[in-house]
Design an enzyme around this catalytic site. Sequence first.
Site, PDB file in Angstrom:
ATOM      1  N   GLU A   1      25.893 -66.795 -14.563  1.00  0.00           N
ATOM      2  CA  GLU A   1      26.803 -65.928 -13.806  1.00  0.00           C
ATOM      3  C   GLU A   1      26.650 -66.166 -12.308  1.00  0.00           C
ATOM      4  O   GLU A   1      27.629 -66.223 -11.563  1.00  0.00           O
ATOM      5  CB  GLU A   1      26.508 -64.455 -14.115  1.00  0.00           C
ATOM      6  CG  GLU A   1      26.940 -64.023 -15.498  1.00  0.00           C
ATOM      7  CD  GLU A   1      26.309 -62.703 -15.919  1.00  0.00           C
ATOM      8  OE1 GLU A   1      26.774 -62.130 -16.905  1.00  0.00           O
ATOM      9  OE2 GLU A   1      25.337 -62.255 -15.264  1.00  0.00           O
TER      10      GLU A   1
ATOM     11  N   CYS B   1     -17.069 -32.622  -0.834  1.00  0.00           N
ATOM     12  CA  CYS B   1     -15.845 -32.282  -1.555  1.00  0.00           C
ATOM     13  C   CYS B   1     -15.875 -30.824  -2.008  1.00  0.00           C
ATOM     14  O   CYS B   1     -16.851 -30.388  -2.610  1.00  0.00           O
ATOM     15  CB  CYS B   1     -15.698 -33.215  -2.754  1.00  0.00           C
ATOM     16  SG  CYS B   1     -14.360 -32.754  -3.849  1.00  0.00           S
TER      17      CYS B   1
ATOM     18  N   CYS C   1     -16.391 -30.848  -6.013  1.00  0.00           N
ATOM     19  CA  CYS C   1     -17.554 -31.387  -6.718  1.00  0.00           C
ATOM     20  C   CYS C   1     -18.781 -31.492  -5.825  1.00  0.00           C
ATOM     21  O   CYS C   1     -19.844 -31.886  -6.289  1.00  0.00           O
ATOM     22  CB  CYS C   1     -17.230 -32.767  -7.285  1.00  0.00           C
ATOM     23  SG  CYS C   1     -17.085 -34.026  -6.008  1.00  0.00           S
TER      24      CYS C   1
HETATM   25 ZN   LIG Z   1     -14.787 -34.315  -5.408  1.00  0.00          ZN
END
Ligand SMILES: [Zn+2]
Length: 669
Positions: free
Chosen positions: A36, A406, A409
């Site tokens: 094409e 953090c 955690c």
């Molecule tokens: Zn963390």
Amino acid sequence: MAISAERQRLLTLRQQIHAANAAYYQGLATGYTDAEFDALLVELEQLEAAHPDWISPDSPTQGVGSDLTGRGFVAARHTLPMLSLGNTYSEEELRAFDRRLVRLLGGAVHGYVCELKIDGVALSLHYRNGELRQAITRGDGREGDDVTLNVRTIAAIPPWIAAAPAELEVRGEVYLPLAAFARMNQRRSAEGEEPLANPRNATAGTLKTLDPREVARRPLAFFAYEALDAGAAGATHHQTLARLAAYGFPVESHHARCADLDACIAYCRRWHDERRALDYLTDGVVVKVDDPHQRAAAGTTAKSPRWAIAFKFPPDRAVTKVERIEVQVGRTGKLTPVAHLTPVELAGTTVSRATLHNQDEIDRKGVRVGDRVEIEKAGEIIPQVVAVLDPDRPDRGKRFVIPSHCPACDGAVARDPDGVAHRCVNIHCPAQREAVILHFASRRAMDIAGLGPALVEQLLGAGLIHDYADLFTLAAQRAAVAALERMGERSTDNLLAAIEQAKQRPFARLLYALGIRFVGEKTAYLLAAALPSLDALASADETTLLAIPEVGPVIAESIRRFFADPANQALLDRLCQAGVRAEASAAAEVAVAQTLANLTFVLTGTLSRPRDEVACWIRARGGRTTAAVSKKTDYVVCGDAPGSKRDRAIALGVPLLSEAQLTALATPE
Ligand SMILES: [Zn+2]
């Protein structure tokens, strides 16, 4: 001078071939088979052979189609300066503008035209003998950047105009529709990238990008609002707008002729609120004198015309208080500070949070807990803190600093070496865990219907799962799942069935679902094609990875780190034991990415392939096609000589796509 049908065909062919070339050299699908594509090129060559004077250096037959990327922008001078408009912020200032004109003209103004002011990027388009020759940004008003190659990929801007004057300059605004902007940001956040700040910046960035693939992928739209040619000199402004529409330019449909300034003020008041229903951002109304003789008599100052003025809507701002600043942890561990605000009404919604982006942004604005702040919101844009209103008050709280550990955690936080983001570097961080599981289950990854944030939180909280491999053990804990809040027998059965089905997803989608940093959908497909099993990927060395298209050192390193981690190895082993497809199969190769899911298309004009075939191609990618254009239509795909559907799309503000743009939209990132 009228432009012949043959010449029109030639220009359309060139646009199609340029777009296909751009896609091809970027490693993307061109939307054409080789046969094409060759047929298009042969047809163009035959037309040029029949009309040797039509051969031009920028024709794809002259072999310059391949070096589109990497080319810088050349400055181009405006024939007439692109003046900026004076701004007003109150009705009183608008009345003063009218009084000044009456004094200047020695009588009443013979009517105004009010237009919505589109918050985009101003562009000047030059047509010679009906053909688009040059597109220039406003720049400093005297000269701007020549962005012709990028503008040639925008379907809303016609490459040729039938029966146009020999020389025509059209001015207007390029913009990004809000729905398209929202989709772009969804995609970016799914891949852990920063969202773009607003549609105008996204538009300006796209126009100036040196990568035409990016331009084709973002469905930029256009509204014309001025014609500069001999024909415009004797015409009223609303006649000029009608002429632009007749040429095939999108013209913002809500412009209105206003007999006097009171009517203009009524228009401004009306659109202050009604603009929120539009699919593009407007930041005001442009009021222009309609009569060309009065315009000429009023003249211009060095900076702006005396016969036009911009009435700016007050921005959607509100004042509230920062109650606390929280830090969110994203899937890639990125820490984002979020201001929690005393809830306040703003632009029709209640706002109680605003992102503060990062530490640099907090420092720049000086935001602290307890501050009175002004916040702003427009369209799809995330609410932003604009300014602190009481920075000098006594007993102000401490400067906010992103914690070094953090919040989820207590793991170590590090700042990206080459960026502004802070990140939790503990790969087993629970906050990241929830986000990772949600990504795994998301529609374009493993597509586990019914597994939303609330349920994932419950499953994690009840200790039923700890990671995404645990999802496949839930069938053995059916009673415990059914006992969860807001679950029941029926929804538990549905969830377990969806999890069972997810085991058979194509390998590329599993790769995307794993949440390897920098591995988005497109990279996942390229990886799966080159290394069609988890074993092959896990044992691939850097050289092997770097040989894969689009994989550079950063992605290669990220993949190697992921597979080298013993915790991830155990996770993948459990996925395989659960019976999740971990290699590409013949059936999976055939599976096509559902990149057009939930999108509705209308096709118009002559396309490169039969319309049924294009419709089938769209359906195979999860999209729908309908016959008529409505507010619910997401895109109108325009081929050669599009019909009234294109006009209707423009009237409704539905974005237009060329075939090349459709292909780009359907290509996984
Ligand atoms: Zn963390």
